[in-house]
Structure formats: C-alpha cells, structure tokens
Design a protein around this motif. Structure first.
Motif, PDB file in Angstrom:
ATOM      1  N   GLY A 116       0.870  -1.225   0.151  1.00 18.69           N
ATOM      2  CA  GLY A 116       0.058   0.060   0.022  1.00 18.69           C
ATOM      3  C   GLY A 116       0.751   1.153   0.078  1.00 18.69           C
ATOM      4  N   GLY A 117       2.045   1.223  -0.206  1.00 21.24           N
ATOM      5  CA  GLY A 117       2.775   2.431  -0.549  1.00 21.24           C
ATOM      6  C   GLY A 117       2.318   3.429  -1.462  1.00 21.24           C
ATOM      7  N   LEU A 118       2.264   4.648  -1.294  1.00 19.15           N
ATOM      8  CA  LEU A 118       1.729   5.472  -2.144  1.00 19.15           C
ATOM      9  C   LEU A 118       2.602   6.106  -3.502  1.00 19.15           C
ATOM     10  N   GLY A 119       3.930   5.242  -3.214  1.00 15.11           N
ATOM     11  CA  GLY A 119       4.895   5.934  -4.220  1.00 15.11           C
ATOM     12  C   GLY A 119       6.233   5.276  -3.672  1.00 15.11           C
ATOM     13  N   ILE A 120       7.569   6.024  -4.383  1.00 12.62           N
ATOM     14  CA  ILE A 120       8.838   5.578  -3.569  1.00 12.62           C
ATOM     15  C   ILE A 120       9.552   6.666  -3.188  1.00 12.62           C
ATOM     16  N   GLY A 121       9.682   6.838  -2.015  1.00 12.29           N
ATOM     17  CA  GLY A 121      10.515   7.643  -1.342  1.00 12.29           C
ATOM     18  C   GLY A 121      11.945   7.662  -1.582  1.00 12.29           C
ATOM     19  N   ILE A 122      12.466   8.558  -2.212  1.00 10.63           N
ATOM     20  CA  ILE A 122      13.853   8.478  -2.554  1.00 10.63           C
ATOM     21  C   ILE A 122      14.749   9.783  -1.876  1.00 10.63           C
ATOM     22  N   ASN A 123      15.194   9.407  -0.535  1.00 10.45           N
ATOM     23  CA  ASN A 123      15.721  10.211   0.305  1.00 10.45           C
ATOM     24  C   ASN A 123      17.337  10.519  -0.027  1.00 10.45           C
ATOM     25  N   ALA A 124      17.646  10.656  -1.105  1.00  7.29           N
ATOM     26  CA  ALA A 124      19.135  10.437  -1.947  1.00  7.29           C
ATOM     27  C   ALA A 124      20.030  11.291  -1.213  1.00  7.29           C
ATOM     28  N   GLY A 125      19.627  12.520  -0.687  1.00 12.69           N
ATOM     29  CA  GLY A 125      20.647  13.405  -0.180  1.00 12.69           C
ATOM     30  C   GLY A 125      21.190  12.711   1.072  1.00 12.69           C
ATOM     31  N   TYR A 126      20.496  11.686   1.509  1.00  8.44           N
ATOM     32  CA  TYR A 126      21.069  10.947   2.799  1.00  8.44           C
ATOM     33  C   TYR A 126      21.858   9.850   2.427  1.00  8.44           C
ATOM     34  N   ALA A 127      21.856   9.260   1.040  1.00  6.46           N
ATOM     35  CA  ALA A 127      22.688   8.403   0.760  1.00  6.46           C
ATOM     36  C   ALA A 127      23.341   8.642  -0.532  1.00  6.46           C
ATOM     37  N   TYR A 156      19.068   4.010  -9.143  1.00  2.91           N
ATOM     38  CA  TYR A 156      18.276   4.980  -9.289  1.00  2.91           C
ATOM     39  C   TYR A 156      17.311   4.959 -10.572  1.00  2.91           C
ATOM     40  N   TYR A 157      18.081   4.530 -11.509  1.00  4.23           N
ATOM     41  CA  TYR A 157      17.189   4.288 -12.787  1.00  4.23           C
ATOM     42  C   TYR A 157      16.361   3.127 -12.584  1.00  4.23           C
ATOM     43  N   ALA A 158      16.804   2.051 -11.826  1.00  2.00           N
ATOM     44  CA  ALA A 158      15.906   1.019 -11.552  1.00  2.00           C
ATOM     45  C   ALA A 158      14.676   1.328 -10.870  1.00  2.00           C
ATOM     46  N   LEU A 159      14.881   2.287  -9.592  1.00  2.00           N
ATOM     47  CA  LEU A 159      13.822   2.915  -8.976  1.00  2.00           C
ATOM     48  C   LEU A 159      12.664   3.312  -9.819  1.00  2.00           C
ATOM     49  N   ALA A 160      13.325   4.216 -10.859  1.00  2.00           N
ATOM     50  CA  ALA A 160      12.412   4.840 -11.844  1.00  2.00           C
ATOM     51  C   ALA A 160      11.654   3.915 -12.562  1.00  2.00           C
ATOM     52  N   GLU A 161      12.267   2.789 -12.956  1.00  2.00           N
ATOM     53  CA  GLU A 161      11.619   1.671 -13.824  1.00  2.00           C
ATOM     54  C   GLU A 161      10.667   1.031 -12.853  1.00  2.00           C
ATOM     55  N   LEU A 162      10.780   0.905 -11.777  1.00  2.00           N
ATOM     56  CA  LEU A 162       9.989   0.337 -10.691  1.00  2.00           C
ATOM     57  C   LEU A 162       8.560   1.198 -10.617  1.00  2.00           C
ATOM     58  N   ALA A 163       8.818   2.429 -10.599  1.00  2.00           N
ATOM     59  CA  ALA A 163       7.835   3.469 -10.546  1.00  2.00           C
ATOM     60  C   ALA A 163       6.897   3.089 -11.438  1.00  2.00           C
ATOM     61  N   ALA A 164       7.431   3.172 -12.814  1.00  2.00           N
ATOM     62  CA  ALA A 164       6.749   3.447 -14.114  1.00  2.00           C
ATOM     63  C   ALA A 164       5.882   2.006 -13.973  1.00  2.00           C
ATOM     64  N   ASP A 165       6.424   0.956 -13.586  1.00  2.00           N
ATOM     65  CA  ASP A 165       5.837  -0.467 -13.653  1.00  2.00           C
ATOM     66  C   ASP A 165       4.460  -0.285 -12.684  1.00  2.00           C
ATOM     67  N   TYR A 166       4.556   0.103 -11.613  1.00  2.00           N
ATOM     68  CA  TYR A 166       3.531   0.518 -10.754  1.00  2.00           C
ATOM     69  C   TYR A 166       2.776   1.501 -10.759  1.00  2.00           C
ATOM     70  N   GLY A 167       3.107   2.176 -11.788  1.00  2.00           N
ATOM     71  CA  GLY A 167       2.339   3.419 -12.012  1.00  2.00           C
ATOM     72  C   GLY A 167       2.019   4.278 -10.708  1.00  2.00           C
ATOM     73  N   VAL A 168       3.226   4.644  -9.988  1.00  2.00           N
ATOM     74  CA  VAL A 168       3.215   5.329  -8.791  1.00  2.00           C
ATOM     75  C   VAL A 168       4.484   6.505  -9.171  1.00  2.00           C
ATOM     76  N   ALA A 169       4.340   7.682  -8.445  1.00  2.00           N
ATOM     77  CA  ALA A 169       5.426   8.460  -8.441  1.00  2.00           C
ATOM     78  C   ALA A 169       6.791   8.137  -7.436  1.00  2.00           C
ATOM     79  N   THR A 170       7.763   8.740  -7.930  1.00  2.00           N
ATOM     80  CA  THR A 170       8.890   8.726  -7.024  1.00  2.00           C
ATOM     81  C   THR A 170       8.923  10.127  -6.488  1.00  2.00           C
ATOM     82  N   PHE A 171       9.240  10.368  -5.221  1.00  2.00           N
ATOM     83  CA  PHE A 171       9.465  11.542  -4.398  1.00  2.00           C
ATOM     84  C   PHE A 171      11.098  11.648  -4.046  1.00  2.00           C
ATOM     85  N   THR A 172      11.714  12.590  -4.686  1.00  2.00           N
ATOM     86  CA  THR A 172      13.016  12.533  -4.292  1.00  2.00           C
ATOM     87  C   THR A 172      13.683  13.658  -3.723  1.00  2.00           C
TER      88      THR A 172
END
Length: 329
Positions: free
Chosen positions: A194-205, A213-229
């Motif tokens: 039930g996650g509403l998207g992918i939280g990418i707190n990249a400034g901390y890692a 990062y590209y794989a996370l974007a692909e995953l978001a596209a597959d699930y039809g959700v947004a990333t929040f970076t």
C-alpha cells in the motif's frame, strides 16, 4: 439563421430557468450541516466569493448565494471555506503534529519524501490511534538500503533512520547486484503493501549508483506510482552539484516515463536555483512527467550525521558558514 438564433436563445433560457429552479429546490431542503457567509475558495472552478455551503451525507451538496438551512449551522463570516490541504512532505507523523496541521487546515498528511518500511506495520500502528487526519506513506528506499547494508529488518520508526546515520556503508557504497536486488525487493514489498509511491531520500545516501536510481524509476513506472526525491547533491559547485542531481532525475523520468517529483527544489538548489529552474521548465515544456515542491521559508532541519555535511569542503560547496546552523533537541 434568425430562426435558429431565436430557438437557441429559447433553449438557453429554458435550461437556465431549469437550473435556477433546481437551485431553489435545493436551497429549500434541510442539510446536515450548513456553512454560512464564508469566503468560499474552490480551486477546481476558480470560485472565490462569499457563499453558503450545504453538506448532506458527508458530501458538499450545494454552494449557493441563497439562504439555506441545516441541522447544524456554522457561521463562517470573516473566514475562508476551502477544501482541506494535502501535505505531501510531512515527517511529523505523530498525534501532536497532526493536531497542529489540522489547526492550519491540513486534512491529509503524507510521508512521501522519506517514506517508511515496512508499510503494513506502519499503517497498522496508525490505525490504532484514532487520528484526526488522513495519512499515508511511500515505500522508503533509504530504509531498504539501511536494512540491506546492515543485514537488519527495517523498522517503521524515525529512530531506525536516525540511528543509521552513524553508519556510512549504506550512504556511500555502490550496491552489488545481489544487494540491489534486495533493495528493490524491499521497495516492491512496500508498494505491494500500500505504499503511495517510492520515497527516495537520496541526499542522505548520495553514494548510490546511477543504475540503482534508474531501476527505482523503472519500478515506479511499472507500478504506476510516482517517486518523491530529495536529490542526492546540494551544492553550488561542480562536479556533484545540484544541477547534476536534478538533471539525473529528469533524465530518468524522460527515459522511463515515470512521474518523478522533486522535493523542496529551492533548498536543494541553494544559490544555483536559477539554473535548476531552467532545467525543470525546459523538461516540463517537453512533456516530461516531473513535478516540483518548495517551501517558502529560509530554515531547514535534519538529523546530525547526515551525509550532506560530511567530506571536505562541504561548507564551500553549500555556501554556508557556522552562523547558519543551530543545534536542537
């Protein structure tokens, strides 16, 4: 032509009269709640005027200038009546912060930039609190990285993230193929729960690999959700500057088609905001699916030990001095 014009006017007049009669009939009914004499602002229709609002069965049934009656009446004279605000970037997921947000008109608080894991455990805990707002969270990439590099199970608490600041591997090392699979599996589980998207707190890692990062974007596209970076760099200088970090996000959105949201563009860009805004505006003009958030104040807060404050020359890169910082508890 004249006959057609007259017929058209008659039809329009009949439709207008019918609508007015329906409005009069609606105004005569008794609503559950009426909100009277407030300045009603409706972003969907661009309405900004003093109106009366009738609520029936939990829904807005009528917005009108006419007098209306209800079982309960709220006199909103001198106040604004508007839809509840949605906070996409709310880290204070506790009862005290919820109450403060409600007092400011926020009705939905979402933890999307950082997110949490495991999602189901967090939702279960929230459901027990009889909260005064709607809530939700994204699947936390940083939690997945911490769990993978430390060989622990993620815990859906702020302490899990804060305590991990003492370690450096999850922040600065490229994941092996096996580790990347594990990270993505954790994020995928969060989305399935039930996650509403992918939280990418990249400034901390910021040491993650571009392929991750590209794989996370692909995953978001597959699930039809947004990333929040929260983008990985906050620097006025190159290389590894804010411009590069935002360009990376835009490139991934363009290639994968994922909706990618940039959190607090202004503070991540620092004094290079003019250049990063050019990137964003050019990307949006070409139809790339990115959105942007910004907060309007000059202060920020974070955890002690955050990666953005490590390494030589970080003050020069951020254009900062000791006078810009204040420690709190």
């Amino acid at each position: 032509m004249r006959i057609h014009s007259v017929i058209g006017l008659l039809v329009f007049a009949m439709m207008t009269a019918c609508m007015e009669n329906k409005a009069v009939e609606s105004a005569k009914q008794t609503f559950d709640i009426v909100i009277l004499n407030g300045r009603v602002i409706d972003p969907e229709s661009n309405l900004d005027a003093v109106r009366n609002v009738g609520v029936l069965d939990g829904k807005i049934a009528l917005i009108t200038e006419r007098p209306i009656m209800g079982k309960d009446t709220v006199d909103a004279t001198g106040h604004v009546v508007a839809p509840g605000f949605i906070d996409l970037h709310a880290h204070g997921q506790n009862l005290g912060d919820y109450r403060m947000q409600v007092m400011q008109g926020v009705t939905t608080m979402l933890e999307l930039e950082s997110g949490v894991l495991p999602i189901d455990a967090w939702y279960d805990a929230q459901a027990q609190k009889n909260l005064p707002v709607n809530y939700g969270a994204s699947a936390a990439w940083t939690f997945a990285r911490i769990a993978t590099f430390s060989d622990t199970e993620p815990q859906a608490t702020p302490a899990y993230f804060q305590d991990a600041q003492k370690e450096t591997d999850w922040k600065m090392k490229i994941a092996s193929p096996q580790q990347m699979d594990e990270i993505l599996d954790y994020v995928r589980q969060g989305l399935d729960q039930g996650g509403l998207g992918i939280g990418i707190n990249a400034g901390y890692a910021p040491g993650y690999g571009a392929k991750e990062y590209y794989a996370l974007a692909e995953l978001a596209a597959d699930y039809g959700v947004a990333t929040f970076t929260h983008v990985r760099y906050a620097s006025n200088l190159e290389p590894q500057g804010s411009f590069e970090a935002i360009q990376e996000l835009i490139a991934n959105a363009a290639i994968t088609g994922a909706h990618m949201h940039i959190c607090h563009l202004n503070s991540s860009s620092l004094k290079d905001i003019a250049s990063t805004l050019e990137l964003v505006e050019a990307a949006k003009a070409r139809g790339i699916n990115i959105t942007v958030g910004a907060y309007p104040w000059g202060a920020a807060s974070t955890v002690v030990g955050a990666a953005m404050f490590s390494g030589e020359g970080w003050r020069e890169r951020m254009g900062s001095t000791t006078h810009n910082f204040q420690l709190g508890v």
